[in-house]
Design an enzyme around this catalytic site. Structure first.
Site, PDB file in Angstrom:
ATOM      1  N   GLU A 181       0.807  -1.211   0.000  1.00  0.00           N
ATOM      2  CA  GLU A 181       0.000   0.000   0.000  1.00  0.00           C
ATOM      3  C   GLU A 181       0.846   1.270   0.000  1.00  0.00           C
ATOM      4  O   GLU A 181       0.408   2.318  -0.451  1.00  0.00           O
ATOM      5  CB  GLU A 181      -0.908   0.030   1.239  1.00  0.00           C
ATOM      6  CG  GLU A 181      -2.068  -0.932   1.179  1.00  0.00           C
ATOM      7  CD  GLU A 181      -3.053  -0.700   2.296  1.00  0.00           C
ATOM      8  OE1 GLU A 181      -2.751   0.098   3.187  1.00  0.00           O
ATOM      9  OE2 GLU A 181      -4.127  -1.313   2.278  1.00  0.00           O
ATOM     10  N   GLU A 256      -9.604  -1.550  -3.220  1.00  0.00           N
ATOM     11  CA  GLU A 256      -9.968  -1.961  -1.858  1.00  0.00           C
ATOM     12  C   GLU A 256     -10.683  -0.790  -1.213  1.00  0.00           C
ATOM     13  O   GLU A 256     -10.149   0.320  -1.162  1.00  0.00           O
ATOM     14  CB  GLU A 256      -8.734  -2.361  -1.045  1.00  0.00           C
ATOM     15  CG  GLU A 256      -9.095  -2.853   0.361  1.00  0.00           C
ATOM     16  CD  GLU A 256      -7.871  -3.282   1.165  1.00  0.00           C
ATOM     17  OE1 GLU A 256      -6.953  -3.877   0.564  1.00  0.00           O
ATOM     18  OE2 GLU A 256      -7.833  -3.003   2.385  1.00  0.00           O
TER      19      GLU A 256
END
Length: 665
Positions: A181, A256
């Protein structure tokens, strides 16, 4: 024309008599250019171990849960399933096993993601499958806690998973994501693209950076990187994109999102972002973390799935509001449909999107979620206002010939606390290609030419029940359907069924911790391995287990009660931990790290022998036995009064467990 939708007609008269303005007209047309191509709505299993308890459900309840998630025209009817490529590491709520624990090791039957993908594909043959590694086994890093120093090694590891999916399970993976991420590695992405193409996997797209939008700048400056990436994926973008991402002309996904407790505010969050991710951010796919809340609720982000299935021992599950909010879109538009250019915000708050298949079909989804009833866990939500309003929708272009639209409605009804979700109303007849409706706060509507929508249902599942107070498992299964034992939730390390062919005695079938090096992970894996089980509310408990150390001198194992933490904060877990070591000693600690010692001494334990450990806690009194002999007891001032039972090891090391049993008062 004033649209009469059941009781809406009465509401409309009241609102109009109260002086509500005549409303705004919104044009829906395909007469000029169209918008972006819709890529679908999905759910994410993993990141980590979020479907852990689902596989333990017995039939028919397990299949019912899967139908609510994947079956077309029944429930959420998801278009996309994204799964974790297990990396033997803690990745939020638990650990998922790798297909390659070691460099010379391959096993494509570990874990449950293969099974889940096949079940999803069985219900929807057109479902898109995505894999993303959140972590990697230690060997990938060659001694470093970073997977990209040797991009060829990491790319081969991921490609091997894609090849195994096809070879062993006949699963075609459409996309792979890029860990992690916080950053990305352009060299690795190029190497991965080259390796995929070289093996004929040109149809497997790369989603990058599967984090934020920052990769867009690099893609604009680097043509090879730009050509290597098919989708720019962002996590929790707050419905916003950036100009640089738009300039790449790549697909933009919220790869996500959601991650919110699945009560009705969570359903409101999901309703708002499903529309506004496109309206505000041109994102053509939104994927929910997570797919199904099938992990112990007291782990981090409890009940953040589209539905809840966390009691395989009772068979109970709950179809939560996000399932039906998803259905408003998924049952009436498919990947490959196209958004109209004419989408946007309603004048008095809320949003609308419209999609077409190019063959005369039209679907319009409208949401009027208010701020406090649509807050997602992240990012922070700026203030905005939504008020009751009437809205006229005027169809133009090829849609002028449409005479009737099917109508589906969800009302959250936060004031009355009597919501109604995904309710089929009478079709609306259009007059001169238009219809007007009264929109209250916190509603979702779908108007569509598609007539196949259905609110699927099954008989009510069994009632909710706590984890059994008396529970045992001897792990004696010749051919277990999954590599994990039922209801054990690995938090650090991997505990797998093990058949010991060299042991003719009572311990042929055991549970074995198999990870021998600390994995590469972004979460704070504990230095010890641990797997939890049971009821977090347990206070007075006796737990027992046979243990077998496989590391001479430095090996160690434990059994624990009142364990208060798991998931990404497992390093800080406290409880009562009873340890024995291969050097002939024992200790009792109040923490997983083993820093606060209650008792210690000589045990006579060693490697390659079986021992039976038992630990009991009642109030502030604790005691432990070794092979039935009392080894220690005393009164302590424990910081917590309840928690799970756990087993584990002193480090990343091989060890076995058998004949587990627990009795709680």
């Amino acid at each position: 024309m004033l649209l009469r939708l059941g009781s809406v007609f009465v509401s409309a008269l009241l609102l109009l008599s109260a002086g509500l303005c005549s409303g705004q007209t919104y044009v829906l047309s395909d007469g000029a250019a169209l918008g972006r191509i819709f890529d679908g709505i999905g759910g994410l299993s993993g990141g980590g171990a979020t479907s852990r308890l689902l596989v333990n459900y017995e039939e028919p309840h397990r299949s019912q849960i899967l139908d609510y998630l994947f079956k077309p025209n029944f429930g959420a009817s998801l278009h996309i399933l994204k799964v974790e490529i297990g990396g033997d590491a803690q990745t939020t709520d638990g650990t998922e096993p790798s297909h390659m624990h070691y460099e010379n090791d391959e096993n494509f039957f570990r874990g449950y993601e293969w099974w889940l993908m096949k079940e999803a594909k069985k219900r929807n043959p057109n479902i898109t499958l995505i894999g993303l590694p959140w972590a990697f086994p230690a060997w990938v890093g060659r001694g470093e806690n970073w997977p990209y120093d040797l991009p060829d090694v990491t790319a081969a590891y991921v490609v091997n998973w894609v090849l195994g999916a096809k070879k062993y399970h006949d699963l075609d993976i459409q996309y792979v994501g890029i860990w992690n991420e916080r950053t990305f590695d352009a060299t690795y992405i190029k190497v991965l693209r080259k390796m995929l193409d070289g093996l004929g996997l040109t149809d497997v797209g790369i989603i990058a950076a599967d984090g934020d939008w920052s990769i867009a700048d690099s893609m604009l400056a680097d043509a090879q990187l730009r050509d290597s990436v098919q989708v720019i994926g962002a996590h929790y973008p707050g419905t916003k994109t950036v100009s640089q991402a738009l300039k790449t002309q790549k697909k933009l996904w919220s790869s996500e999102d959601y991650s919110t407790y699945n009560d009705e505010v969570g359903g409101g969050c999901w309703a708002r972002i499903l529309n506004q991710n496109y309206v505000n951010g041109n994102m053509t796919s939104t994927i929910s973390w997570n797919l199904v809340a099938s992990y112990y609720e007291d782990l981090p982000f409890g009940r953040d799935g589209l539905m809840t299935a966390q009691e395989p021992w009772s068979g109970n599950y709950v179809v939560e509001s996000p399932i039906w909010i998803t259905a408003h879109s998924t049952q009436f538009a498919q990947p490959g449909w196209t958004y109209l250019k004419t989408v946007g915000h309603l004048v008095q708050g809320g949003s609308y999107v419209a999609l077409t298949d190019g063959n005369g079909n039209l679907t319009v989804v409208i949401e009027t979620m208010t701020h406090n009833h649509s807050v997602c866990i992240r990012p922070p939500l700026p203030k905005f206002n939504v008020t009751a309003q009437n809205a006229t929708f005027q169809l133009k272009g090829s849609f002028t010939s449409i005479e009737e639209l099917q109508v589906w409605r969800s009302r959250f009804n936060f004031k009355t606390k009597q919501p109604s979700f995904f309710e089929k109303l009478a079709p609306v007849k259009l007059v001169n290609g238009s219809f007007t409706l009264i929109l209250a706060q916190d509603e979702v509507y779908t108007f569509t030419t598609i007539k196949t929508g259905r609110k699927g249902s099954y008989p009510a599942p069994p009632p909710s029940a706590r984890f059994p107070k008396a529970y045992k498992d001897n792990f004696d299964i010749l051919n277990p359907p999954f590599s994990e034992a039922p209801n054990f939730a690995d938090q650090t390390g991997v505990f797998e069924y093990y058949k010991n062919l060299t042991d003719p005695g009572p311990h042929v079938f055991t549970l074995r911790q198999v990870v021998m090096e600390r994995p590469i992970t972004w979460a704070a894996d504990a230095d010890q391995t641990i797997s939890i089980i049971g009821d977090y509310q347990w206070e007075n408990v006796t737990a027992m287990c046979d243990v077998f150390m496989e590391t001479v001198k430095t090996g160690g194992v434990f059994i624990a009660v009142r364990v208060d933490k798991g998931g990404e904060v497992v390093r800080r877990a406290q409880g009562v931990f009873f340890w024995v070591f291969a050097n002939g000693t024992y200790k009792v600690t109040t923490d997983l790290a083993g820093q606060t010692v209650l008792a210690e001494g000589h045990s006579g334990t060693g490697a390659y022998n079986w021992y039976t450990l038992s630990v009991t806690v009642k109030g502030q009194s604790v005691s432990g036995t070794l092979n039935g002999r009392s080894l220690w007891k005393g009164a302590v001032n424990l910081n917590q009064n309840n928690g799970w039972v756990a087993i584990g090891t002193n480090s990343f090391e091989l060890a076995q467990f058998d004949n587990f049993a627990v009795v709680a008062e």
